[in-house]
Design an enzyme around this catalytic site. Sequence first.
Site, PDB file in Angstrom:
ATOM      1  CD  GLN A 169      -3.032  -0.659   2.368  1.00  0.00           C
ATOM      2  OE1 GLN A 169      -2.536  -0.535   3.486  1.00  0.00           O
ATOM      3  NE2 GLN A 169      -4.330  -0.662   2.159  1.00  0.00           N
TER       4      GLN A 169
ATOM      5  CG  ASP B 248      -9.716  -0.924  -1.522  1.00  0.00           C
ATOM      6  OD1 ASP B 248      -8.628  -0.328  -1.526  1.00  0.00           O
ATOM      7  OD2 ASP B 248     -10.070  -1.646  -0.580  1.00  0.00           O
TER       8      ASP B 248
ATOM      9  CD  GLU C 269     -13.820   2.333   6.416  1.00  0.00           C
ATOM     10  OE1 GLU C 269     -14.945   1.880   6.749  1.00  0.00           O
ATOM     11  OE2 GLU C 269     -12.997   1.679   5.740  1.00  0.00           O
TER      12      GLU C 269
HETATM   13  C1  2M8 Z   1      -9.841  -0.594   2.810  1.00  0.00           C
HETATM   14  O1  2M8 Z   1      -9.310  -1.709   2.112  1.00  0.00           O
HETATM   15  C2  2M8 Z   1      -9.520  -3.075   2.529  1.00  0.00           C
HETATM   16  C3  2M8 Z   1      -8.692  -3.957   1.609  1.00  0.00           C
HETATM   17  O2  2M8 Z   1      -7.329  -3.659   1.733  1.00  0.00           O
HETATM   18  C4  2M8 Z   1     -10.965  -3.480   2.489  1.00  0.00           C
HETATM   19  O3  2M8 Z   1     -11.822  -2.751   1.961  1.00  0.00           O
HETATM   20  O4  2M8 Z   1     -11.282  -4.572   2.978  1.00  0.00           O
HETATM   21  C5  2M8 Z   1      -9.239   0.670   2.151  1.00  0.00           C
HETATM   22  O5  2M8 Z   1      -9.908   1.832   2.564  1.00  0.00           O
HETATM   23  C6  2M8 Z   1      -7.765   0.750   2.473  1.00  0.00           C
HETATM   24  O6  2M8 Z   1      -7.223   1.947   1.989  1.00  0.00           O
HETATM   25  C7  2M8 Z   1      -7.509   0.647   3.978  1.00  0.00           C
HETATM   26  O7  2M8 Z   1      -6.137   0.581   4.216  1.00  0.00           O
HETATM   27  C8  2M8 Z   1      -8.206  -0.581   4.583  1.00  0.00           C
HETATM   28  C9  2M8 Z   1      -8.159  -0.605   6.111  1.00  0.00           C
HETATM   29  O8  2M8 Z   1      -8.607   0.630   6.639  1.00  0.00           O
HETATM   30  O9  2M8 Z   1      -9.577  -0.630   4.190  1.00  0.00           O
END
Ligand code: 2M8
Length: 466
Positions: A129, A196, A433
Amino acid sequence: MKEASSQGGAHGEISGGQPPESTANSLAAGVLRRNGLKSWTRPAPTLYPHQWSWDSAFIALGLAHTDNSRAARELESLFSSQWSTGKVPHIVFNPEAPPRSYFPDAERWNSSALSPHAPDSRHTSGLCQPPVHAIAVNRIWETSREQDESRASRAREFLRDNFPRLLNWHRYLATARDPEESGLVTIYHPWESGTDNSPRWDGPLEAVPVGEVPSYTRYDLQHVADASHRPTDAEYDRFLWLLELLKQTRYEEAEIYESHPFLVKDVFFSAILVAANEALLEIAEAVDAPDEDREQIQTWINRGRGGLDGCWDQEFGLCLDRNVRTGEASRARTIAGFAPLISGGLGRNQMDELLQTLDSPAFAGHPELRWPLPPSTSPEDPGFHPRSYWRGPTWPVVNWLLWWSLLRAGETERAERLRRDTLDQLAEGGFAEYFEPFTGEPLGSGEQSWTAAVALDLLASGPDEP
Ligand code: 2M8
């Protein structure tokens, strides 16, 4: 400031109006404490039970204001799972996470079995990342230096231990992820971008024919109030298909470059790398690193800025990602387009053009926004969706990046407005979030660690602060 409930999707209020900053500070610190495990912090209480790479960097940046050694441990724990290639994995799995709480799990990634470069000690994902880590290390250094000599010397020690790890991480990105020496980082999966389901990836993803994905159950939807906050099932099928393809290469970079259908030059990631390299140069200074290391870092900075220059789109007034397979630009208007602001070193004209885009109705100047904060995707983009994750909601962590970049560029008044508006949004909606940009409704998980962490940094950095 409101405190969101620890259950995903619920955002209960504990006090009305905007509290004094000390209250806001303790509310934010409380989120990090509750999400904290022994040496690292979950990004959210239930939705994200493992350690995520750039979340940890932001968390460390916030913790630098409350507990320097905890901040240092957060990053050390992440870097203890660094791959031998230098890659810092995007997820380090928590063996104690409740069963069936997050998918894809360690078993699906299977990286330790597939790759000789993966660590033996912990299971990790096979991706990475954006590299915010050096920026966080630098913040730990800054806040420690302000304290007594013993803390400063412990911080110097921490810098010494971590400089080689950070350098390896950046070298991995500058080489394996940029064999063309373009200055731009190639990502293999939308998860690597951190944004994502952004419309940035719609074009490159459409070009990927989806094969047979082994059956799976999504657990993320049970942690949010409404499935519309999260990526769709069709998006998940594509995400998981790409994962299967990466597994077929055993996460070998050269093979991925050869065969993988999703290879994109990510301008946002690349810009963060430039800013992180600037931070690394400061760390190099503090630890008295050899000249050749400093020259190397400076070369990466110059190359990165040059690469980003080549991605500028005059019509949108933004920088655009490029598909390595087709050479085509991703014509989506998203916050990633502000990449040159983050990489810095802009001439007055380009800065003015970017700020004009930022202030325009396409972003923070949209007349119906609850606060003048840039939505993750422009409301004028056909891919915009105000509730869906990275397709439109406002993300405090992105506001932090823009605020920090504006400050570095000397745009202090504008930075201060962004700081105030971001804190006002959190005062009303809690440490969510992300937020619906027109109503300010908190979305996704409540008690999101990086939201609390950037709040701590913003609170500590007000104009009245010493
Ligand atoms: C989100 O990503 C994860 C996958 O890596 C998910 O949706 O399950 C994104 O917002 C990412 O940028 C972030 O690092 C992660 C954890 O907050 O969640």
